[in-house]
Structures are given as structure tokens and as C-alpha cells.
Scaffold this motif. Sequence first.
Motif, PDB file in Angstrom:
ATOM      1  N   ILE A  31       1.124  -0.982  -0.092  1.00  0.00           N
ATOM      2  CA  ILE A  31       0.287   0.036   0.011  1.00  0.00           C
ATOM      3  C   ILE A  31       0.667   1.236  -0.044  1.00  0.00           C
ATOM      4  O   ILE A  31       1.352   1.741   1.046  1.00  0.00           O
ATOM      5  N   PHE A  32       1.313   1.691  -1.338  1.00  0.00           N
ATOM      6  CA  PHE A  32       1.734   2.946  -1.078  1.00  0.00           C
ATOM      7  C   PHE A  32       1.342   4.911  -0.964  1.00  0.00           C
ATOM      8  O   PHE A  32      -0.125   4.589  -1.163  1.00  0.00           O
ATOM      9  N   GLY A  33       1.317   4.873  -0.378  1.00  0.00           N
ATOM     10  CA  GLY A  33       1.144   6.045   0.607  1.00  0.00           C
ATOM     11  C   GLY A  33       1.944   7.646  -0.184  1.00  0.00           C
ATOM     12  O   GLY A  33       2.704   7.725   0.027  1.00  0.00           O
ATOM     13  N   PHE A  34       0.479   8.745  -0.983  1.00  0.00           N
ATOM     14  CA  PHE A  34       1.648   9.956  -1.228  1.00  0.00           C
ATOM     15  C   PHE A  34       0.801  10.718  -1.305  1.00  0.00           C
ATOM     16  O   PHE A  34      -0.173  11.034  -0.857  1.00  0.00           O
ATOM     17  N   HIS A  35       2.085  11.490  -0.767  1.00  0.00           N
ATOM     18  CA  HIS A  35       1.017  13.090  -0.285  1.00  0.00           C
ATOM     19  C   HIS A  35       2.420  14.498  -0.648  1.00  0.00           C
ATOM     20  O   HIS A  35       3.069  14.065   0.011  1.00  0.00           O
ATOM     21  N   GLU A  36       2.047  15.599  -1.128  1.00  0.00           N
ATOM     22  CA  GLU A  36       2.930  16.770  -1.329  1.00  0.00           C
ATOM     23  C   GLU A  36       4.569  16.348  -1.388  1.00  0.00           C
ATOM     24  O   GLU A  36       5.294  16.215  -0.492  1.00  0.00           O
ATOM     25  N   LYS A  37       4.628  16.168  -2.896  1.00  0.00           N
ATOM     26  CA  LYS A  37       6.218  14.820  -3.345  1.00  0.00           C
ATOM     27  C   LYS A  37       6.687  13.920  -2.147  1.00  0.00           C
ATOM     28  O   LYS A  37       8.201  13.833  -2.202  1.00  0.00           O
ATOM     29  N   GLN A  38       5.501  13.407  -1.199  1.00  0.00           N
ATOM     30  CA  GLN A  38       6.294  12.247   0.025  1.00  0.00           C
ATOM     31  C   GLN A  38       5.804  10.328  -0.656  1.00  0.00           C
ATOM     32  O   GLN A  38       4.344  10.461  -1.051  1.00  0.00           O
ATOM     33  N   LEU A  39       6.436   9.736  -0.960  1.00  0.00           N
ATOM     34  CA  LEU A  39       5.943   8.973  -1.334  1.00  0.00           C
ATOM     35  C   LEU A  39       6.334   7.507  -0.264  1.00  0.00           C
ATOM     36  O   LEU A  39       7.530   7.465   0.381  1.00  0.00           O
ATOM     37  N   LYS A  40       5.437   6.678   0.171  1.00  0.00           N
ATOM     38  CA  LYS A  40       5.362   5.685   1.829  1.00  0.00           C
ATOM     39  C   LYS A  40       4.757   4.726   1.677  1.00  0.00           C
ATOM     40  O   LYS A  40       4.339   4.459   0.695  1.00  0.00           O
ATOM     41  N   VAL A  41       5.320   3.559   2.050  1.00  0.00           N
ATOM     42  CA  VAL A  41       4.884   2.421   2.295  1.00  0.00           C
ATOM     43  C   VAL A  41       3.941   2.302   3.948  1.00  0.00           C
ATOM     44  O   VAL A  41       4.966   2.668   4.088  1.00  0.00           O
ATOM     45  N   LEU A  42       3.296   1.273   3.546  1.00  0.00           N
ATOM     46  CA  LEU A  42       2.679   1.005   4.484  1.00  0.00           C
ATOM     47  C   LEU A  42       3.102  -0.518   5.520  1.00  0.00           C
ATOM     48  O   LEU A  42       2.901  -1.588   4.348  1.00  0.00           O
ATOM     49  N   LEU A  43       3.358  -0.143   6.758  1.00  0.00           N
ATOM     50  CA  LEU A  43       3.618  -1.366   7.131  1.00  0.00           C
ATOM     51  C   LEU A  43       3.842  -2.145   8.290  1.00  0.00           C
ATOM     52  O   LEU A  43       3.095  -1.224   9.646  1.00  0.00           O
ATOM     53  N   LEU A  44       3.363  -3.521   9.290  1.00  0.00           N
ATOM     54  CA  LEU A  44       3.413  -3.727  10.437  1.00  0.00           C
ATOM     55  C   LEU A  44       4.589  -3.872  10.843  1.00  0.00           C
ATOM     56  O   LEU A  44       5.048  -4.849  10.555  1.00  0.00           O
ATOM     57  N   GLU A  45       4.673  -3.920  12.131  1.00  0.00           N
ATOM     58  CA  GLU A  45       5.665  -3.926  13.119  1.00  0.00           C
ATOM     59  C   GLU A  45       5.086  -4.852  14.325  1.00  0.00           C
ATOM     60  O   GLU A  45       4.166  -4.530  15.265  1.00  0.00           O
ATOM     61  N   TYR A  46       5.994  -5.703  14.901  1.00  0.00           N
ATOM     62  CA  TYR A  46       5.531  -6.985  15.252  1.00  0.00           C
ATOM     63  C   TYR A  46       7.180  -6.431  16.281  1.00  0.00           C
ATOM     64  O   TYR A  46       7.483  -6.905  16.296  1.00  0.00           O
ATOM     65  N   GLN A  47       5.325  -6.460  17.720  1.00  0.00           N
ATOM     66  CA  GLN A  47       6.287  -6.371  19.047  1.00  0.00           C
ATOM     67  C   GLN A  47       7.056  -7.487  19.948  1.00  0.00           C
ATOM     68  O   GLN A  47       6.894  -8.264  19.524  1.00  0.00           O
ATOM     69  N   ASN A  48       8.232  -6.829  20.056  1.00  0.00           N
ATOM     70  CA  ASN A  48       9.082  -7.851  20.723  1.00  0.00           C
ATOM     71  C   ASN A  48      10.316  -8.613  19.444  1.00  0.00           C
ATOM     72  O   ASN A  48      10.746 -10.424  20.050  1.00  0.00           O
ATOM     73  N   THR A  49       9.602  -8.556  18.348  1.00  0.00           N
ATOM     74  CA  THR A  49      10.926  -9.869  17.413  1.00  0.00           C
ATOM     75  C   THR A  49      11.777  -8.915  16.084  1.00  0.00           C
ATOM     76  O   THR A  49      12.207  -9.529  15.948  1.00  0.00           O
ATOM     77  N   ASN A  50      11.802  -7.589  16.428  1.00  0.00           N
ATOM     78  CA  ASN A  50      12.500  -6.597  15.839  1.00  0.00           C
ATOM     79  C   ASN A  50      12.013  -7.156  14.293  1.00  0.00           C
ATOM     80  O   ASN A  50      12.402  -6.936  13.021  1.00  0.00           O
ATOM     81  N   LEU A  51      10.502  -7.111  13.795  1.00  0.00           N
ATOM     82  CA  LEU A  51      10.136  -7.531  12.675  1.00  0.00           C
ATOM     83  C   LEU A  51       8.927  -6.513  12.381  1.00  0.00           C
ATOM     84  O   LEU A  51       8.781  -6.479  12.858  1.00  0.00           O
ATOM     85  N   LEU A  52       9.462  -6.568  10.462  1.00  0.00           N
ATOM     86  CA  LEU A  52       8.374  -5.288  10.162  1.00  0.00           C
ATOM     87  C   LEU A  52       8.151  -6.314   8.638  1.00  0.00           C
ATOM     88  O   LEU A  52       9.073  -6.975   8.524  1.00  0.00           O
ATOM     89  N   GLY A  53       6.692  -6.091   8.166  1.00  0.00           N
ATOM     90  CA  GLY A  53       6.267  -6.732   7.358  1.00  0.00           C
ATOM     91  C   GLY A  53       5.354  -5.866   6.309  1.00  0.00           C
ATOM     92  O   GLY A  53       4.624  -4.812   6.954  1.00  0.00           O
TER      93      GLY A  53
END
Length: 257
Positions: A31-53
Motif C-alpha cells: 500500500i503506497f501512500g502519496f502526499h505533497e511529494k512524499q511516497l511512503k509504504v504501509l508496514l506492520l511492526e511486530y513487538q518484541n521481534t524486531n520484525l516488520l512486514g
Amino acid sequence: MRKQTTPDNQLQVDHPDGSGYLPGLAIDMVIFGFHEKQLKVLLLEYQNTNLLGLPAGFIKEKENLNEAAKRALTHRTGLHNIYLEQYYVFGDYSRFDPEPLRKILKSKGMNPGDDHWLLKRFVSVGFYALVDFTKAVPSPDLLSERCDWYDLANLPPLMLDHQAMIEKALETLRANLDRKLIGFNLLPETFTMGDLQSLYETILGEKLNRTSFQRKILSLDILERLEKKWTGGAHKAPYLYRFRQSREVAVPEKSFL
């Protein structure tokens, strides 16, 4: 951040057989996010695992694939009627690695056996979307603690093959931008050629020649030119444009999930 209480959070991760879901098949969403010359992506963070996805989902036994993707997108963003497209199927055996999911389940106080359904091999159908990130309300799922936007140019290390998924989705987005732009609905009803060029430059990650860009866009015959934008008197005020919704280049309605 408050968690959702929608049915999506009722995924029975504590049921080792995954009752009610198609076995071995998952959805991963870029899921890409755009606004005012910024391009981002939506990520989930899993606590106490150091994992993002990436946000993911599963298909119910009596549910269409596209409906499952729509459901997952709405739960993660709070948005409806968003253009969402299937772009690739990730099915190589080399991507199979149960350890990240085992770590996530253990962080939730579970001790899954090797036969737990989430630890088995999955083929993943990739979908991508492009939204205005200021309009979304990110929400984590049952297994994650945070759901947030990350700068696409400065992503942290991601679990499994999620970095490759993002790269493939971005490649697809860039290749199809001319044909899909109307569907993303990222611009106001009327906009300047500069607004449109800024959107292109942000997604493509490069500066474009103004004259060449304008010539190319006008040749697509997807814009209708309106009156000049009022700027207080300057005779060089830019024209306003809007999309010709009836043109063939517009995204067919059936492509909206």
C-alpha cells in the motif's frame, strides 16, 4: 495506537488447522501512500521481534480473492473504494521460512507446533494500491502492534521477501502509471500541469523536463483544459485541468475493489 475490533481481528491464530481459510494461500499488500511529494509504504511492526512486514490477509473458504483483498485493505487503512490491483504471485519454494511467523506467535504467548497452519508454506498473491496517506487511518492486525507509514526511500529491513514484493510492486506501478493514474484518485477534481508533474516525479523518483512531460501527457488525451488558475493578476497563471473520465485510458470500473 488503538487496535481494531473488526471481524478481521478474529483470525483464529490459536487454531492450528486454520479452520475457515483456504490452506496455503495468502495475500500480501503493498500500500503506497502519496502526499505533497512524499511516497511512503504501509508496514506492520511486530513487538518484541524486531520484525516488520507488509500487511497481509487470508482468503475465507467461501470468499472471492478480490473481496478478501478489499477486506484486508479496508481493515488496514479505514478506506473504501480504493483502486487495488493484483500484480504478481509469489510462489517460489525458496521464500518458505516458518521462523519469522514462529517468532511472532511466540511473542503472543503461543508455542506453535510445526504443523500449525501459519508455519506451513504459502503462495502469496501480491496486490498494490496507491492512496493519499493523510486520508488513511492505519490499524494493526491481531498479530502486530503498530501499523504505520515508512518513507519508501529509507525502509528498514523487512521480513521474508517483502522487500522484493515492494520493488516488484513499484516497478509495476511505474510501468502502468499513465493508464492507472485516474483510478488512484490522488489529485483534486481540478489541478495544474505542475501538480500532475509533481505526482509523476515523486512516484518515478526522478525530475522530468517540463516541456517534454506536458507534450507527453497532452498526447494521451486524458485531460480536459479549463480556465486559468487565479493567482491575483499574473498573466502567466497556469491552466487548470481535469481528467476526461470517459477516455479509454481511464481505469475500468470493474477494476475497483
